[in-house]
Scaffold this motif. Structure first.
Motif, PDB file in Angstrom:
ATOM      1  N   UNK A   1       0.835  -1.201   0.000  1.00 42.55           N
ATOM      2  CA  UNK A   1       0.000   0.000   0.000  1.00 42.55           C
ATOM      3  C   UNK A   1       0.871   1.253   0.000  1.00 42.55           C
ATOM      4  N   UNK A   2       1.949   1.226   0.771  1.00 50.48           N
ATOM      5  CA  UNK A   2       2.844   2.384   0.837  1.00 50.48           C
ATOM      6  C   UNK A   2       3.584   2.575  -0.481  1.00 50.48           C
ATOM      7  N   UNK A   3       4.062   1.478  -1.074  1.00 53.71           N
ATOM      8  CA  UNK A   3       4.840   1.573  -2.319  1.00 53.71           C
ATOM      9  C   UNK A   3       3.965   1.665  -3.562  1.00 53.71           C
ATOM     10  N   UNK A   4       2.662   1.582  -3.398  1.00 58.79           N
ATOM     11  CA  UNK A   4       1.687   1.679  -4.490  1.00 58.79           C
ATOM     12  C   UNK A   4       1.792   0.521  -5.472  1.00 58.79           C
ATOM     13  N   UNK A   5       2.141  -0.653  -4.984  1.00 54.52           N
ATOM     14  CA  UNK A   5       2.225  -1.836  -5.849  1.00 54.52           C
ATOM     15  C   UNK A   5       1.088  -2.811  -5.589  1.00 54.52           C
ATOM     16  N   UNK A   6       0.053  -2.388  -4.884  1.00 58.52           N
ATOM     17  CA  UNK A   6      -1.080  -3.261  -4.579  1.00 58.52           C
ATOM     18  C   UNK A   6      -1.764  -3.787  -5.833  1.00 58.52           C
ATOM     19  N   UNK A   7      -1.856  -2.942  -6.845  1.00 60.04           N
ATOM     20  CA  UNK A   7      -2.607  -3.330  -8.043  1.00 60.04           C
ATOM     21  C   UNK A   7      -1.970  -4.509  -8.763  1.00 60.04           C
TER      22      UNK A   7
ATOM     23  N   UNK B   1      -9.899   2.937   1.606  1.00 54.93           N
ATOM     24  CA  UNK B   1     -10.130   4.164   2.375  1.00 54.93           C
ATOM     25  C   UNK B   1      -8.840   4.555   3.070  1.00 54.93           C
ATOM     26  N   UNK B   2      -8.779   5.819   3.461  1.00 58.70           N
ATOM     27  CA  UNK B   2      -7.594   6.300   4.159  1.00 58.70           C
ATOM     28  C   UNK B   2      -6.597   6.946   3.214  1.00 58.70           C
ATOM     29  N   UNK B   3      -5.486   7.410   3.786  1.00 55.73           N
ATOM     30  CA  UNK B   3      -4.462   8.064   2.979  1.00 55.73           C
ATOM     31  C   UNK B   3      -3.088   7.816   3.570  1.00 55.73           C
ATOM     32  N   UNK B   4      -2.065   8.077   2.761  1.00 54.13           N
ATOM     33  CA  UNK B   4      -0.677   7.829   3.142  1.00 54.13           C
ATOM     34  C   UNK B   4       0.117   9.099   2.860  1.00 54.13           C
ATOM     35  N   UNK B   5       0.818   9.577   3.862  1.00 51.31           N
ATOM     36  CA  UNK B   5       1.611  10.790   3.715  1.00 51.31           C
ATOM     37  C   UNK B   5       3.083  10.486   3.986  1.00 51.31           C
ATOM     38  N   UNK B   6       3.941  11.098   3.197  1.00 48.96           N
ATOM     39  CA  UNK B   6       5.384  10.961   3.376  1.00 48.96           C
ATOM     40  C   UNK B   6       6.012  12.341   3.340  1.00 48.96           C
ATOM     41  N   UNK B   7       6.646  12.711   4.438  1.00 48.68           N
ATOM     42  CA  UNK B   7       7.299  14.018   4.562  1.00 48.68           C
ATOM     43  C   UNK B   7       6.344  15.155   4.200  1.00 48.68           C
TER      44      UNK B   7
ATOM     45  N   UNK C   1      -1.897   8.552  -4.041  1.00 53.84           N
ATOM     46  CA  UNK C   1      -2.418   8.701  -5.390  1.00 53.84           C
ATOM     47  C   UNK C   1      -1.346   8.630  -6.469  1.00 53.84           C
ATOM     48  N   UNK C   2      -0.093   8.407  -6.066  1.00 56.71           N
ATOM     49  CA  UNK C   2       1.006   8.392  -7.022  1.00 56.71           C
ATOM     50  C   UNK C   2       1.175   7.025  -7.670  1.00 56.71           C
ATOM     51  N   UNK C   3       1.768   7.016  -8.864  1.00 57.03           N
ATOM     52  CA  UNK C   3       2.168   5.766  -9.500  1.00 57.03           C
ATOM     53  C   UNK C   3       3.407   5.231  -8.782  1.00 57.03           C
TER      54      UNK C   3
ATOM     55  N   UNK D   1       6.398   4.416  -9.708  1.00 57.97           N
ATOM     56  CA  UNK D   1       7.673   5.061 -10.021  1.00 57.97           C
ATOM     57  C   UNK D   1       7.771   6.439  -9.391  1.00 57.97           C
ATOM     58  N   UNK D   2       6.631   7.110  -9.233  1.00 55.70           N
ATOM     59  CA  UNK D   2       6.628   8.420  -8.578  1.00 55.70           C
ATOM     60  C   UNK D   2       6.859   8.279  -7.075  1.00 55.70           C
ATOM     61  N   UNK D   3       6.440   7.168  -6.502  1.00 54.84           N
ATOM     62  CA  UNK D   3       6.722   6.907  -5.086  1.00 54.84           C
ATOM     63  C   UNK D   3       8.220   6.737  -4.882  1.00 54.84           C
ATOM     64  N   UNK D   4       8.864   6.015  -5.801  1.00 54.97           N
ATOM     65  CA  UNK D   4      10.322   5.867  -5.729  1.00 54.97           C
ATOM     66  C   UNK D   4      10.987   7.240  -5.859  1.00 54.97           C
ATOM     67  N   UNK D   5      10.527   8.046  -6.811  1.00 54.77           N
ATOM     68  CA  UNK D   5      11.091   9.383  -6.999  1.00 54.77           C
ATOM     69  C   UNK D   5      10.884  10.259  -5.761  1.00 54.77           C
ATOM     70  N   UNK D   6       9.797   9.999  -5.015  1.00 57.13           N
ATOM     71  CA  UNK D   6       9.524  10.772  -3.799  1.00 57.13           C
ATOM     72  C   UNK D   6      10.445  10.388  -2.650  1.00 57.13           C
ATOM     73  N   UNK D   7      11.113   9.219  -2.758  1.00 54.50           N
ATOM     74  CA  UNK D   7      12.075   8.834  -1.723  1.00 54.50           C
ATOM     75  C   UNK D   7      11.750   7.559  -0.978  1.00 54.50           C
ATOM     76  N   UNK D   8      10.872   6.707  -1.538  1.00 58.97           N
ATOM     77  CA  UNK D   8      10.492   5.453  -0.889  1.00 58.97           C
ATOM     78  C   UNK D   8      10.846   4.281  -1.805  1.00 58.97           C
TER      79      UNK D   8
END
Length: 260
Positions: free
Chosen positions: A40-46, A54-60, A66-68, A70-77
């Protein structure tokens, strides 16, 4: 957040926090939802047919649910998946280069990341031209961690890094996690080896059937009779006899008290 795989609810209103610069462990039995949490955090659930319901995930301070991927990786995760999942037919060097594909860093930054990986895992430098599938299990785990570090993450998601490894190799991986964290990378660690996880972490969460059933400082959970019996394999007959009288002193899981 809550997560489902079709009609199956895998996580139910799970909330947790990973303070900057810490190691946070997630414990739980098979099917508790630990790997789902990381996906869920890395957005690879699909990729496994799952979705955040439901719910949301915040980083820094930025919302990332809502990110793809690859964008999660670019964000630092970056995530190290369970079972290592190295590209077996590619060389060690090419596996590491693949890990940097999602990074937004400069060429110099990627060169620095590679030097860091080689310092942590000298064997990867020695075997750069070897196919990854010919490495031992422990070496493949090193490669999987090194590949994730190539994106210079500020948060590293580790899914069962000691799984299937000999005790000596598991200890080496644990030392590496400490070093990675000491260098400034936060770590969210999913691990069935609870003793190892609680030694590494400052805080831990216990998932039970998709819900957070227990959380607190890692040393306090390590002292809990429930955690010791169910996850650390410690059987203390005197403690077991006294457990009903001590339920108010230490955190416990209500469902465990009910025998579920």
């Amino acid at each position: 957040m809550s997560v489902g795989y079709g009609p199956v609810r895998a996580l139910r209103r799970v909330s947790l926090d990973v303070p900057d610069g810490t190691v946070v462990a997630v414990l739980g039995g098979n099917g508790a939802g630990k790997s789902t949490l990381l996906r869920a955090v890395s957005r690879t659930l699909s990729f496994q047919g799952g979705a955040l319901t439901s719910g949301d995930i915040h980083f820094e301070g930025t919302r990332v649910d809502g990110l793809a991927p690859d964008r999660v990786v670019a964000a630092g995760i970056s995530q190290v998946p369970e079972g290592r999942r190295v590209f077996a037919r590619m060389t060690v060097a090419d596996n590491l280069r693949a890990g940097a594909l999602g990074s937004t860093g400069t060429r110099a930054a990627k060169a620095d990341a590679l030097r860091r990986v080689h310092e942590l895992f000298p064997v990867l430098a020695e075997r750069g031209t070897q196919r990854a599938g010919l490495l031992s299990g422990g070496e493949q785990q090193m490669l999987a961690v090194g590949r994730a570090l190539m994106a210079s993450p500020r948060l590293l998601l580790l899914d069962e890094p000691s799984l299937g490894l000999a005790p000596l190799m598991a200890a080496r991986i644990a030392d590496t996690i400490r070093e990675i964290n000491a260098q400034g990378t936060s770590v969210l660690l999913v691990e069935q080896n609870a003793a190892l996880a609680l030694r590494l972490a400052s805080r831990a969460y216990v998932l039970d059937v998709g819900e957070v059933a227990l959380s607190g400082p890692a040393d306090e959970l390590a002292a809990s009779d429930e955690v010791r019996r169910r996850y650390l394999g410690v059987v203390d007959e005197d403690a077991a006899a006294d457990a009903p009288r001590g339920l108010g002193a230490l955190p416990t899981l209500p469902r465990w008290e009910a025998g579920r």
